[in-house]
Design a protein around this motif. Sequence first.
Motif, PDB file in Angstrom:
ATOM      1  N   ARG A  73      46.622  32.564  59.682  1.00  0.00           N
ATOM      2  CA  ARG A  73      45.829  31.362  59.426  1.00  0.00           C
ATOM      3  C   ARG A  73      44.738  31.636  58.399  1.00  0.00           C
ATOM      4  O   ARG A  73      44.425  30.779  57.572  1.00  0.00           O
ATOM      5  CB  ARG A  73      45.263  30.811  60.729  1.00  0.00           C
ATOM      6  CG  ARG A  73      46.385  30.266  61.616  1.00  0.00           C
ATOM      7  CD  ARG A  73      45.887  29.468  62.771  1.00  0.00           C
ATOM      8  NE  ARG A  73      45.237  30.242  63.808  1.00  0.00           N
ATOM      9  CZ  ARG A  73      45.851  30.783  64.853  1.00  0.00           C
ATOM     10  NH1 ARG A  73      47.159  30.661  65.004  1.00  0.00           N
ATOM     11  NH2 ARG A  73      45.166  31.451  65.757  1.00  0.00           N
ATOM     12  N   ARG A  74      44.161  32.834  58.433  1.00  0.00           N
ATOM     13  CA  ARG A  74      43.169  33.169  57.399  1.00  0.00           C
ATOM     14  C   ARG A  74      43.826  33.197  56.024  1.00  0.00           C
ATOM     15  O   ARG A  74      43.245  32.748  55.038  1.00  0.00           O
ATOM     16  CB  ARG A  74      42.496  34.510  57.716  1.00  0.00           C
ATOM     17  CG  ARG A  74      41.557  34.433  58.909  1.00  0.00           C
ATOM     18  CD  ARG A  74      40.666  35.653  59.024  1.00  0.00           C
ATOM     19  NE  ARG A  74      41.388  36.907  59.098  1.00  0.00           N
ATOM     20  CZ  ARG A  74      41.795  37.485  60.228  1.00  0.00           C
ATOM     21  NH1 ARG A  74      41.553  36.905  61.401  1.00  0.00           N
ATOM     22  NH2 ARG A  74      42.426  38.644  60.211  1.00  0.00           N
ATOM     23  N   ARG A  75      45.048  33.681  55.962  1.00  0.00           N
ATOM     24  CA  ARG A  75      45.771  33.693  54.686  1.00  0.00           C
ATOM     25  C   ARG A  75      46.094  32.267  54.234  1.00  0.00           C
ATOM     26  O   ARG A  75      45.989  31.948  53.046  1.00  0.00           O
ATOM     27  CB  ARG A  75      47.046  34.521  54.813  1.00  0.00           C
ATOM     28  CG  ARG A  75      47.755  34.701  53.498  1.00  0.00           C
ATOM     29  CD  ARG A  75      48.771  35.807  53.555  1.00  0.00           C
ATOM     30  NE  ARG A  75      49.582  35.763  52.357  1.00  0.00           N
ATOM     31  CZ  ARG A  75      50.867  36.000  52.337  1.00  0.00           C
ATOM     32  NH1 ARG A  75      51.499  36.343  53.449  1.00  0.00           N
ATOM     33  NH2 ARG A  75      51.535  35.927  51.217  1.00  0.00           N
ATOM     34  N   LEU A  76      46.464  31.407  55.168  1.00  0.00           N
ATOM     35  CA  LEU A  76      46.707  30.003  54.825  1.00  0.00           C
ATOM     36  C   LEU A  76      45.436  29.365  54.263  1.00  0.00           C
ATOM     37  O   LEU A  76      45.481  28.635  53.267  1.00  0.00           O
ATOM     38  CB  LEU A  76      47.188  29.221  56.051  1.00  0.00           C
ATOM     39  CG  LEU A  76      48.660  29.346  56.399  1.00  0.00           C
ATOM     40  CD1 LEU A  76      48.932  28.821  57.807  1.00  0.00           C
ATOM     41  CD2 LEU A  76      49.514  28.619  55.370  1.00  0.00           C
ATOM     42  N   ILE A  77      44.303  29.646  54.889  1.00  0.00           N
ATOM     43  CA  ILE A  77      43.031  29.107  54.403  1.00  0.00           C
ATOM     44  C   ILE A  77      42.780  29.586  52.978  1.00  0.00           C
ATOM     45  O   ILE A  77      42.368  28.815  52.113  1.00  0.00           O
ATOM     46  CB  ILE A  77      41.867  29.508  55.338  1.00  0.00           C
ATOM     47  CG1 ILE A  77      41.983  28.751  56.664  1.00  0.00           C
ATOM     48  CG2 ILE A  77      40.518  29.247  54.683  1.00  0.00           C
ATOM     49  CD1 ILE A  77      41.035  29.233  57.740  1.00  0.00           C
TER      50      ILE A  77
ATOM     51  N   ALA B  90      44.018  26.278  45.796  1.00  0.00           N
ATOM     52  CA  ALA B  90      44.749  25.152  45.210  1.00  0.00           C
ATOM     53  C   ALA B  90      44.165  23.846  45.725  1.00  0.00           C
ATOM     54  O   ALA B  90      43.564  23.798  46.798  1.00  0.00           O
ATOM     55  CB  ALA B  90      46.227  25.241  45.584  1.00  0.00           C
ATOM     56  N   LYS B  91      44.363  22.793  44.973  1.00  0.00           N
ATOM     57  CA  LYS B  91      43.866  21.486  45.405  1.00  0.00           C
ATOM     58  C   LYS B  91      44.664  20.993  46.604  1.00  0.00           C
ATOM     59  O   LYS B  91      44.112  20.661  47.636  1.00  0.00           O
ATOM     60  CB  LYS B  91      43.955  20.491  44.256  1.00  0.00           C
ATOM     61  CG  LYS B  91      43.352  19.157  44.588  1.00  0.00           C
ATOM     62  CD  LYS B  91      43.337  18.244  43.398  1.00  0.00           C
ATOM     63  CE  LYS B  91      42.713  16.908  43.784  1.00  0.00           C
ATOM     64  NZ  LYS B  91      42.724  15.976  42.677  1.00  0.00           N
TER      65      LYS B  91
ATOM     66  N   LEU C 227      40.010  22.217  59.817  1.00  0.00           N
ATOM     67  CA  LEU C 227      40.008  23.023  58.602  1.00  0.00           C
ATOM     68  C   LEU C 227      41.039  22.587  57.576  1.00  0.00           C
ATOM     69  O   LEU C 227      40.947  22.953  56.401  1.00  0.00           O
ATOM     70  CB  LEU C 227      40.248  24.498  58.949  1.00  0.00           C
ATOM     71  CG  LEU C 227      39.088  25.174  59.664  1.00  0.00           C
ATOM     72  CD1 LEU C 227      39.550  26.460  60.324  1.00  0.00           C
ATOM     73  CD2 LEU C 227      37.960  25.432  58.688  1.00  0.00           C
ATOM     74  N   VAL C 228      42.039  21.836  58.004  1.00  0.00           N
ATOM     75  CA  VAL C 228      43.113  21.411  57.117  1.00  0.00           C
ATOM     76  C   VAL C 228      43.284  19.904  57.221  1.00  0.00           C
ATOM     77  O   VAL C 228      43.259  19.340  58.316  1.00  0.00           O
ATOM     78  CB  VAL C 228      44.442  22.129  57.473  1.00  0.00           C
ATOM     79  CG1 VAL C 228      45.619  21.509  56.748  1.00  0.00           C
ATOM     80  CG2 VAL C 228      44.353  23.603  57.145  1.00  0.00           C
ATOM     81  N   LEU C 229      43.455  19.294  56.073  1.00  0.00           N
ATOM     82  CA  LEU C 229      43.767  17.874  55.996  1.00  0.00           C
ATOM     83  C   LEU C 229      45.153  17.747  55.376  1.00  0.00           C
ATOM     84  O   LEU C 229      45.554  18.587  54.569  1.00  0.00           O
ATOM     85  CB  LEU C 229      42.735  17.143  55.139  1.00  0.00           C
ATOM     86  CG  LEU C 229      41.280  17.262  55.601  1.00  0.00           C
ATOM     87  CD1 LEU C 229      40.349  16.672  54.559  1.00  0.00           C
ATOM     88  CD2 LEU C 229      41.086  16.607  56.949  1.00  0.00           C
ATOM     89  N   ASP C 230      45.878  16.703  55.757  1.00  0.00           N
ATOM     90  CA  ASP C 230      47.200  16.514  55.177  1.00  0.00           C
ATOM     91  C   ASP C 230      47.406  15.050  54.812  1.00  0.00           C
ATOM     92  O   ASP C 230      46.703  14.170  55.299  1.00  0.00           O
ATOM     93  CB  ASP C 230      48.293  17.000  56.125  1.00  0.00           C
ATOM     94  CG  ASP C 230      48.326  16.232  57.437  1.00  0.00           C
ATOM     95  OD1 ASP C 230      47.383  15.492  57.731  1.00  0.00           O
ATOM     96  OD2 ASP C 230      49.312  16.370  58.171  1.00  0.00           O
TER      97      ASP C 230
ATOM     98  N   LEU D  61      42.477  22.174  52.042  1.00  0.00           N
ATOM     99  CA  LEU D  61      41.427  22.770  52.861  1.00  0.00           C
ATOM    100  C   LEU D  61      40.260  21.809  53.020  1.00  0.00           C
ATOM    101  O   LEU D  61      39.845  21.144  52.068  1.00  0.00           O
ATOM    102  CB  LEU D  61      40.934  24.069  52.211  1.00  0.00           C
ATOM    103  CG  LEU D  61      39.801  24.804  52.917  1.00  0.00           C
ATOM    104  CD1 LEU D  61      40.244  25.305  54.282  1.00  0.00           C
ATOM    105  CD2 LEU D  61      39.317  25.957  52.055  1.00  0.00           C
ATOM    106  N   ASN D  62      39.732  21.746  54.217  1.00  0.00           N
ATOM    107  CA  ASN D  62      38.458  21.093  54.492  1.00  0.00           C
ATOM    108  C   ASN D  62      37.526  22.218  54.955  1.00  0.00           C
ATOM    109  O   ASN D  62      37.564  22.630  56.112  1.00  0.00           O
ATOM    110  CB  ASN D  62      38.595  20.025  55.575  1.00  0.00           C
ATOM    111  CG  ASN D  62      37.262  19.422  55.939  1.00  0.00           C
ATOM    112  OD1 ASN D  62      36.372  19.333  55.110  1.00  0.00           O
ATOM    113  ND2 ASN D  62      37.118  19.027  57.187  1.00  0.00           N
TER     114      ASN D  62
END
Length: 109
Positions: free
Chosen positions: A19-23, A29-30, A60-63, A74-75
């Motif tokens: 998850r840290r890598r995903l963040i 990236a936008k 932490l994530v918006l979609d 990312l939020n």
Amino acid sequence: MSENNRLRDVFDAIADPTRRRLIRLLAEAKEIPLHELTAQFQMGRTAVSKHLTILREAGLVLDRKAGRETLFRLNAAPLREIQDWVAFYNKFWSSNLLRLNQLLEEEDE
């Protein structure tokens, strides 16, 4: 999702290295579609989606949907909680190390 309505603790969400890598990827990236995120890992789409769900629950994530794809971004606002926590201990250690240094200087005199 407001900070009061988060389903998951931010500290819990970032505890996992995936998850840290995903963040990190989302911060660079936008917006990124799920298939591009999945390509960065040695795990399937379902596993990456589960990690993204945990990050989304922590705010932490918006979609958003774009045609047939889901784009993620990312939020970073919830990371402020972690920054504040670390800042407190940074001040704590700085203060204690300064006192230790003063004591050591007094001993040398």
